[in-house]
Design an enzyme around this catalytic site. Structure first.
Site, mmCIF file in Angstrom:
data_model
loop_
_atom_site.group_PDB
_atom_site.id
_atom_site.type_symbol
_atom_site.label_atom_id
_atom_site.label_comp_id
_atom_site.label_asym_id
_atom_site.label_seq_id
_atom_site.Cartn_x
_atom_site.Cartn_y
_atom_site.Cartn_z
ATOM 1 N N TRP A 55 6.782 -15.891 22.927
ATOM 2 C CA TRP A 55 6.822 -15.344 24.319
ATOM 3 C C TRP A 55 6.099 -13.822 24.370
ATOM 4 C CZ3 TRP A 55 10.693 -11.971 27.118
ATOM 5 C CH2 TRP A 55 11.364 -11.199 26.416
ATOM 6 N N ASP A 56 6.169 -13.078 23.395
ATOM 7 C CA ASP A 56 5.365 -11.788 23.354
ATOM 8 C C ASP A 56 3.938 -12.205 24.046
ATOM 9 O OD1 ASP A 56 7.494 -12.270 21.164
ATOM 10 O OD2 ASP A 56 6.676 -10.519 19.801
ATOM 11 N N LYS A 74 19.801 -5.923 21.834
ATOM 12 C CA LYS A 74 18.971 -5.672 21.123
ATOM 13 C C LYS A 74 17.803 -5.118 21.650
ATOM 14 C CE LYS A 74 16.081 -8.162 17.347
ATOM 15 N NZ LYS A 74 15.530 -9.290 16.994
ATOM 16 N N GLN A 75 17.662 -5.766 22.612
ATOM 17 C CA GLN A 75 16.404 -5.429 23.562
ATOM 18 C C GLN A 75 16.583 -5.630 25.232
ATOM 19 O OE1 GLN A 75 15.505 -9.239 21.763
ATOM 20 N NE2 GLN A 75 13.547 -9.005 22.687
ATOM 21 N N GLU A 94 18.777 -10.842 21.871
ATOM 22 C CA GLU A 94 19.118 -11.971 20.484
ATOM 23 C C GLU A 94 20.248 -11.189 20.128
ATOM 24 O OE1 GLU A 94 15.315 -11.860 18.262
ATOM 25 O OE2 GLU A 94 14.621 -13.466 19.455
HETATM 26 O O1 IFM Z 1 9.588 -12.652 20.386
HETATM 27 C C1 IFM Z 1 10.242 -11.478 19.747
HETATM 28 C C2 IFM Z 1 12.001 -11.530 20.046
HETATM 29 O O2 IFM Z 1 12.094 -11.404 21.299
HETATM 30 C C3 IFM Z 1 12.543 -10.363 19.356
HETATM 31 N N1 IFM Z 1 12.424 -10.896 17.745
HETATM 32 C C4 IFM Z 1 11.171 -10.617 17.418
HETATM 33 C C5 IFM Z 1 10.305 -11.701 18.203
HETATM 34 C C6 IFM Z 1 8.754 -11.655 17.795
HETATM 35 O O3 IFM Z 1 8.304 -10.358 18.156
#
Ligand code: IFM
Length: 767
Positions: A356-357, A595-596, A487
């Protein structure tokens, strides 16, 4: 030619940097292939530490996934980008010393990547075991004009000897070995199972390289293009152990000698379909080094003309930002069959797969600066739609499509499904991107060709994956058992981000169905869309459950998020990050720790209807519990901080995000750059500091220029117009560079630009 310092990657103190890090930073790529910046003497020798190699976008092989307990419909295979032989590799014989038999001592003196032209220049000091010393200079480029072409030129300057020198450019194996220590779960190792078949021809050495399982092939060839008069070259064309060139000359101390090669890296051919090796070899044989470099440099100039961002006020941020833009342009597949690997084409981290990046972090850059490339990225998703439809059937759903969370060929490749396949939000991310692309470009042809079908099939999936349930005495459309972007939690009910994206996905299917129903009724009937289905989508979107904590007045990441304990991040030793390398996933899922950006990302993507105080409360709650262990996190926090007036936080998050790779903040740049973060850094400027409202019906700009900067300048393309923006502390000037008419809102003032009055300056309120 004078090189502008802010376009140069000229790292100080090169020796203190690790080889693997430098290989990534100085990689050259063009969207079709990427070459890591190796030690040129490494080849397949095991004396050196390094992970050299050539990666071709979309050229992968399968590796069967192994599970202790394999349940129904688990992903069968991983897909991993192949690591092909290193085109930088050379063998030298100086007198009686042979670099392949007794390694030469090689010391890096200098490296400079000129991002303005895409040229890498390097200088090494080399000493043979017999103490012959010479300088080796290398110039190389990956052509942006002809995606098959990679050029490399070697210059040798003997310092203390007069001897016979032989330079050998043979590749006796198409698989590239690596010698790198890593047990990082984020790295997938390439398998080295490629088969190379020498191609019989009279022109130049060539292989047809075939994968073991994925039924793909790529033609690889190289050609000695320039040599000096007193050099003698022999060419071996047909045997794998000698395929290549052997050039001999009499070297003299102080006399520089040069020779140059052009490599041709053909397209990825699936199932042997329609590719003529003979034509390809003929075409490659015509390519000349200097001409090829010049046309490639012109393409880079064009790129910068439309896509550069200039910052006055911080030189290192400026260069880092240009590095990010450069990487985006190096990494993007432009053929509609490939996409942007999460690590670009600079390494095989995450197996060279697409996530999805692309849609949420990188696509906006392309939509606003290279809309034709943005379309190709969406076409890639469209050509994987049959697999997304199949995936929905495999999971037991009767309707709709669900796209792979991570993939190269469209099939799911995640082995850890709770943080992989279960990130169903990718469907709504794609839908969001389609709408954003169509809104900004008005490319209704794409919508008719495939965009609308993707919107409808993803919306159908949500109708079936979600269900109605009663919460607090009210009937809601709920989406249970999903993993959101963060995640460090998995398989939750009603993830805020997912639900708000699903709502939008459903709304967009309905909106475009109405728009298309007037002139494209056939398309609607071909897709079998009924009034009842439109009604069902409308109702689900209206009734979607968005978890909210009434007491704290914040959006809840997911329904039961409040019941988790908070992880005291401030007490954790800095050496214990990223947390995922030190804790079992379940331990992390047990806590309020991110994590994000998750809920914060939703706030950014849907700026309307969020009062400032709400955004502040969301930011204040989520920032302290976020570890930023994902490189995708900091840019999102920078955007929201800029919008809510947290100027210092915005600036700090942005400066970290923009330097993620050059400072190796994630400690894994060795395995490839963070392409999504590069897109996020662009967004932090455009959506954060410039305050562009994403997907707004009327284009708006509400600048929040950091006090550290005097000026920010960039261009954006909207429909058929291109605008140049120049933001200062006290005013903004907009110039219509291309196109006849434009209307926008800048700092709450509506302005109209025409070809007669193409520039307007708007004063900014003083704070
Ligand atoms: O898509 C990302 C995910 O959101 C976090 N782990 C790494 C992936 C690839 O960059």
């Amino acid at each position: 030619m004078v090189q502008e310092p802010s376009f140069q990657i000229h790292l100080p103190d090169l020796k203190s940097n690790e080889q693997l890090f430098l290989e990534t930073i100085y990689s050259l790529a063009n969207g079709h292939f990427g070459v890591r910046d190796s030690n040129p003497f490494q080849g397949n020798a095991d004396q050196f530490l390094g992970a050299p190699g050539l990666f071709v976008n979309g050229f992968y092989d399968y590796r069967p996934l192994s599970y202790g307990e394999k349940y129904s419909n688990y992903a069968e295979n991983d897909q991993i980008i192949n690591r092909l032989m290193d085109p930088r590799a050379l063998q030298m014989i100086v007198g009686t010393s042979d670099s392949r038999k007794t390694p030469f001592d090689i010391l890096l003196l200098d490296k400079n990547l000129d991002m303005k032209t895409g040229q890498l220049k390097e200088k090494f000091a080399v000493t043979t075991p017999a103490q012959e010393q010479f300088h080796l200079m290398i110039e190389s480029f990956a052509s942006l004009a002809d995606e098959a072409v990679y050029g490399i030129r070697y210059s040798v300057l003997p310092l203390n000897f007069n001897r016979t020198v032989t330079i050998i450019k043979q590749h006796d194996n198409v698989n590239q070995n690596t010698n790198e220590p890593t047990d990082d779960v984020r790295v997938n190792h390439s398998m080295g199972l490629l088969n190379g078949f020498p191609l019989s021809n009279k022109l130049q050495p060539a292989y047809e390289v075939m994968t073991s399982q994925s039924q793909q092939s790529v033609t690889l060839t190289w050609h000695l293009v320039d040599q000096e008069d007193d050099m003698v070259s022999e060419m071996e064309l047909n045997t794998p152990d000698e395929l290549g060139y052997r050039t001999t000359y009499q070297a003299e101390a102080g006399r520089l000698k040069q020779l140059s090669f052009i490599y041709g890296i053909g397209p990825v051919v699936n199932n042997n379909e329609g590719f003529s090796n003979a034509d390809f070899l003929k075409a490659m044989h015509q390519v000349k080094f200097d001409e090829a470099f010049a046309v490639s440099a012109e393409k880079w100039a064009k790129f910068w003309q439309h896509s550069d961002i200039a910052i006055d006020g911080d030189k290192s941020v400026q260069t880092s930002l240009r590095f990010d833009l450069f990487q985006l342009n190096q990494s993007v597949g432009r053929d509609g069959r490939t996409n942007i690997p999460a690590k670009g084409l600079t390494g095989n981290g995450y197996g060279g797969q697409y996530f999805w990046d692309t849609e949420i972090f990188m696509l906006p850059f392309f939509i606003y600066t290279q809309p034709q490339t943005a379309r190709k990225l969406l076409e890639f998703r469209a050509q994987t739609l049959p697999m997304a439809l199949q995936q929905a059937r495999n999971l037991g759903f009767l309707t709709g499509a669900t796209f792979a969370w991570r993939t190269i060929n469209g099939r799911e490749a995640s082995s850890y499904w709770p943080a992989g396949l279960a990130q169903f939000h990718i469907n709504a991310d794609i839908a969001y991107a389609i709408d954003q692309y169509v809104t900004v470009t008005e490319d209704y042809e794409f919508l008719r060709q495939s965009g609308f079908e993707m919107l409808v099939q993803t919306a159908r999936f949500w109708l079936e994956y979600g269900n109605y349930a009663e919460i607090d005495g009210k009937r809601w459309f709920v989406i249970n058992t999903v993993t959101g972007p963060d995640e460090y939690s998995a398989l939750v009910n009603n993830n805020y981000y997912t639900n708000v994206m699903v709502q939008h996905n459903l709304e967009m299917a309905v909106k475009y169905a109405h728009i298309l129903s007037e002139k494209d009724a056939d398309l609607l009937s071909w897709l079998g869309i009924t009034d009842a289905e439109i009604e069902a989508m409308t109702d689900a979107a209206r009734s979607i459950y968005l978890p909210y904590d009434q007491q704290k007045q914040i959006k809840l990441q997911f329904q039961d998020f409040n019941q988790l304990k908070r992880m005291p991040l401030e007490d954790i030793d800095s050496g214990k990050f990223p947390l995922l390398l030190h804790h079992h996933p379940l331990t992390l899922y047990h806590y309020q720790v991110n994590k994000q950006a998750d809920t914060v990302l939703a706030d950014i993507l849907f700026p309307n209807g969020n009062p400032l105080e709400q955004l502040k409360r969301d930011y204040d709650f989520y920032e302290p519990i976020t570890s930023h262990d994902s490189s995708l996190s900091r840019s999102s926090f920078a955007i929201l901080a800029a919008r809510i007036g947290y100027a210092d936080e915005a600036y700090n998050f942005f400066t970290e995000a923009v330097q993620t790779d050059l400072l190796d903040l994630q400690k894994n740049t060795a395995n490839g750059i963070h392409a999504g973060n590069a897109g996020g850094s662009w967004q932090a400027i455009i959506y954060g500091f410039a305050g562009v409202m994403n997907n707004a019906a009327v284009f708006t700009l509400q600048p929040h220029l950091p006090i550290q900067w005097q000026r920010l300048a960039f261009k954006l393309t909207l429909r058929d117009c291109e605008y140049a923006f120049e933001i200062m502390q006290t005013e903004v000037t907009v110039t219509l560079v291309k196109g006849g008419y434009g209307k926008m809102v800048i700092a709450n003032q509506t302005i109209e630009l025409t070809s007669d009055h193409p520039a307007i300056t708007v004063s900014l309120p003083t704070s």
